[in-house]
Design a protein around this motif. Structure first.
Motif, PDB file in Angstrom:
ATOM      1  N   HIS A  98       2.761  98.153  43.339  1.00  0.00           N
ATOM      2  CA  HIS A  98       2.027  99.072  42.479  1.00  0.00           C
ATOM      3  C   HIS A  98       1.154  98.321  41.479  1.00  0.00           C
ATOM      4  O   HIS A  98      -0.060  98.331  41.574  1.00  0.00           O
ATOM      5  N   LYS A  99       1.764  97.613  40.543  1.00  0.00           N
ATOM      6  CA  LYS A  99       0.996  96.895  39.517  1.00  0.00           C
ATOM      7  C   LYS A  99       1.522  95.481  39.309  1.00  0.00           C
ATOM      8  O   LYS A  99       1.297  94.877  38.265  1.00  0.00           O
ATOM      9  N   GLY A 100       2.253  94.959  40.297  1.00  0.00           N
ATOM     10  CA  GLY A 100       2.701  93.570  40.237  1.00  0.00           C
ATOM     11  C   GLY A 100       3.900  93.309  39.351  1.00  0.00           C
ATOM     12  O   GLY A 100       4.163  92.174  38.988  1.00  0.00           O
ATOM     13  N   GLY A 101       4.645  94.351  39.015  1.00  0.00           N
ATOM     14  CA  GLY A 101       5.831  94.168  38.173  1.00  0.00           C
ATOM     15  C   GLY A 101       6.849  93.254  38.822  1.00  0.00           C
ATOM     16  O   GLY A 101       6.943  93.164  40.049  1.00  0.00           O
ATOM     17  N   ALA A 134       8.994 107.361  49.122  1.00  0.00           N
ATOM     18  CA  ALA A 134       8.092 108.472  48.824  1.00  0.00           C
ATOM     19  C   ALA A 134       8.443 109.078  47.464  1.00  0.00           C
ATOM     20  O   ALA A 134       9.603 109.058  47.069  1.00  0.00           O
ATOM     21  N   PRO A 135       7.469 109.537  46.738  1.00  0.00           N
ATOM     22  CA  PRO A 135       6.093 109.784  47.145  1.00  0.00           C
ATOM     23  C   PRO A 135       5.192 108.556  47.030  1.00  0.00           C
ATOM     24  O   PRO A 135       4.008 108.630  47.361  1.00  0.00           O
ATOM     25  N   ASP A 136       5.724 107.434  46.565  1.00  0.00           N
ATOM     26  CA  ASP A 136       4.905 106.233  46.406  1.00  0.00           C
ATOM     27  C   ASP A 136       4.646 105.584  47.758  1.00  0.00           C
ATOM     28  O   ASP A 136       5.436 105.710  48.692  1.00  0.00           O
ATOM     29  N   ILE A 137       3.521 104.877  47.844  1.00  0.00           N
ATOM     30  CA  ILE A 137       3.132 104.222  49.091  1.00  0.00           C
ATOM     31  C   ILE A 137       2.789 102.765  48.791  1.00  0.00           C
ATOM     32  O   ILE A 137       2.005 102.479  47.890  1.00  0.00           O
ATOM     33  N   THR A 166      14.637  99.300  41.748  1.00  0.00           N
ATOM     34  CA  THR A 166      13.657 100.080  41.003  1.00  0.00           C
ATOM     35  C   THR A 166      12.858  99.140  40.118  1.00  0.00           C
ATOM     36  O   THR A 166      13.424  98.386  39.314  1.00  0.00           O
ATOM     37  N   CYS A 167      11.542  99.157  40.275  1.00  0.00           N
ATOM     38  CA  CYS A 167      10.660  98.300  39.499  1.00  0.00           C
ATOM     39  C   CYS A 167      10.810  98.622  38.008  1.00  0.00           C
ATOM     40  O   CYS A 167      10.823  99.794  37.628  1.00  0.00           O
ATOM     41  N   TRP A 226       8.960 102.541  40.458  1.00  0.00           N
ATOM     42  CA  TRP A 226       8.838 102.643  41.909  1.00  0.00           C
ATOM     43  C   TRP A 226      10.144 102.136  42.517  1.00  0.00           C
ATOM     44  O   TRP A 226      10.721 101.133  42.061  1.00  0.00           O
ATOM     45  N   VAL A 227      10.610 102.805  43.560  1.00  0.00           N
ATOM     46  CA  VAL A 227      11.831 102.399  44.251  1.00  0.00           C
ATOM     47  C   VAL A 227      11.432 101.727  45.562  1.00  0.00           C
ATOM     48  O   VAL A 227      10.716 102.313  46.381  1.00  0.00           O
TER      49      VAL A 227
END
Length: 107
Positions: free
Chosen positions: A50-53, A83-86, A66-67, A72-73
């Protein structure tokens, strides 16, 4: 994967806390080694898609992490965001040889 896969010792199982992680520096960047409650081990790039965490600082639950930045999982076995993240995190081959954690390195 091109080249020959060789196994490199990176840690003992006891070096990685249950439901935790340890970062290993490799030529292609940091890899997070995760240990689950059932002592399974997984290796993913230490970077959320997502954002490099830093995934190594996330919360390990079941076979997921979980980030710490935006929750995000990420599935530890596949590297896929749930989901819902990709998105997807690059996996690195890893296995246990007794209590030794071995990381697969392509040469």
């Amino acid at each position: 994967m091109e080249g020959t896969l060789s196994w490199t010792f990176v840690a003992r199982l006891a070096d990685v806390p249950r439901l935790g992680s340890r970062v290993v520096r490799t030529e292609r960047g940091d890899v997070a080694i995760f240990r689950t409650a059932d002592d399974s081990v997984f290796a993913l790039d230490d970077r959320c898609p997502h954002k490099g965490g830093p995934l190594s600082q996330g919360i390990v639950h079941g076979h997921a992490v979980t980030c710490p930045l935006h929750n995000w999982v990420i599935d530890l076995a596949s590297g896929e965001a749930q989901a819902p993240d990709i998105g997807c995190v690059k996996r690195t081959p890893v296995h246990l040889d007794g209590d030794r954690i071995l990381l697969g390195v392509v040469s």
